[in-house]
Design a protein around this motif. Structure first.
Motif: not given
Length: 435
Positions: A197-219
């Motif tokens: 199950y794979g592929g991509g999600l594309y968001f407008p680039a921002s520090a907040e979007a990077v933070a959301a991914w980082r926080d998601w990876t922790r779980a």
């Protein structure tokens, strides 16, 4: 006089330029002699010829990982050595020196198996693995180097050797790159994976979007490996319309579980911001290249990377400023899981949690100036070490040393002094002989 089955080329001869050409167009080898090896015997003959004349030896399959441009000496081109043989009962594959991952993926898929390949299937399998190999399923299965069963190698004394676990040089090759000889083939373990199950999600680039991914990876569980790319897309028809002319955060997902579980895992990330594009789906492993969608065409680029104990979203976003000169595409990969497990391989800094690397298409830019800017940027990120697979171009002695724990580097230098005291194999991320 050198006797080989494959052709031999000298400067100015027809075929010389084509054989020394590679994927990385920022530089080209300029050897005195190119041996287009047809097999291990040709490699042995090339090394014997070079050693007798005290000539350095370079090796090239696809030319993705061009670490140093060879000036003079002998270039062993292995692209004709592309044999792949799968043993479905043992779940292993024999992969010759010039085989690309795409060939291994296709042969393994016939038997319901997959290799631990990376985001780009057109990369040479052997060179990728010698550098460690950080692949699509890395958090579930570890580095590609963790799954090597045997090597065939021609060492500086022009001997063809088979190395297995327990042999002194076997461990040195796993993360030590091409410092100890020309690997003519390897036996690797395959994994029972047919679909992702794979592929991509594309968001407008921002520090907040990077933070959301980082926080998601922790779980997320170890079965899910992900990465992000901060990419300034040009406003051209070849780019999908929602992304044209935009600075985008591309989240790349590879989950080895079923699609329903994958949907549940990515739901919090989908809700983290406005989505520009969503390509997540169940797909066969043979289509895994679509996850990152790396460019398959040869081009000139430079890049470097650092391993991080944690990720500062603001620093990562700032590094990707599309208005900066030189502009950088920033990519961050989530580590941990099986990558942090103890292993006899020499891939260092296994406790790092993220790998960040920056890439700049050269497009007429001065490569030396771009690399200096990259090193300066890497220095501000306070990395815990380097990962040599992500050093796109010449690395400094400090960058090479930083890829290993200090005692491991010292042992590699000792082994280099024993097995290649003249540093015959130095057109790489070089580890000089001790003393």
């Amino acid at each position: 006089m050198i006797r080989t089955r494959g052709p031999v080329f000298r400067p100015g001869e027809a075929g010389y330029d084509a054989e020394r050409d590679g994927f990385q167009q920022a530089g080209r080898h300029r050897p005195d002699l190119v041996v287009a090896a047809a097999g291990a015997d040709d490699v042995r003959a090339a090394v014997e010829y070079a050693a007798a004349r005290d000539l350095p030896v370079a090796v090239q399959a696809t030319g993705h990982g061009l670490a140093v441009t060879a000036e003079g000496g002998v270039l062993v081109a292995t692209r004709a050595m592309a044999d792949v043989r799968v043993d479905p009962g043992a779940r292993t594959a024999w992969v010759a020196a010039g085989a690309r991952w795409q060939r291994v993926i296709e042969e393994a898929a016939r038997h319901g198996l997959a290799p631990l390949s990376g985001s780009s299937p057109h990369v040479g399998a052997v060179g990728y693995t010698l550098g460690g190999g950080l692949g699509l399923l890395a958090r579930r299965y570890g580095y590609a180097a963790d799954h090597v069963r045997a090597f065939e190698i021609v060492t500086a004394d022009a001997r063809v050797r088979r190395l297995v676990p327990g042999d002194e040089l076997f461990g040195a090759l796993l993360g030590g790159g091409g410092n100890f000889g020309v690997v003519t083939g390897m036996e690797i373990a395959l994994v029972p994976v047919t679909r992702l199950y794979g592929g991509g999600l594309y968001f407008p680039a921002s520090a907040e979007a990077v933070a959301a991914w980082r926080d998601w990876t922790r779980a997320v569980p170890d079965e899910l490996t992900s990465a992000i790319g901060l990419i300034p897309f040009p406003d051209v028809p070849a780019v999908p319309e929602p992304l044209r002319g935009r600075h985008v955060l591309h989240v790349r997902v590879a989950f080895s579980g079923d699609a329903a579980a994958g949907e549940r895992l990515v739901a919090p990330l989908r809700a983290a911001g406005p989505l520009l594009r969503d390509t997540l789906r169940e797909l066969p492993y043979t289509e895994s290249a679509s996850i990152s969608d790396d460019p398959p065409f040869a081009h000139a680029y430079a890049g470097t990377g650092v391993l991080l104990d944690d990720l500062d979203p603001a620093a990562a976003f700032e590094a990707a400023d599309p208005e900066a000169e030189p502009p950088c595409i920033v990519q961050v990969r989530h580590l941990g899981g099986a990558l942090a497990a103890p292993s006899p391989t020499l891939v260092g800094h296994r406790r790092a949690r993220y790998a960040l690397h920056v890439v700049t298409p050269l497009d007429g830019r001065d490569p030396a100036a771009v690399r200096a800017a990259h090193r300066s940027l890497a220095g501000t990120l306070k990395g815990s070490g380097t990962f040599l697979n992500f050093q796109y171009g010449p690395a400094t002695a400090e960058q090479v040393r930083a890829a290993y724990e200090p005692d491991v580097y010292a042992e590699l230098a000792r082994l280099k002094a024993v097995h290649d005291p003249g540093n015959l194999f130095r057109f790489n991320h070089n580890i000089p002989p001790a003393g």
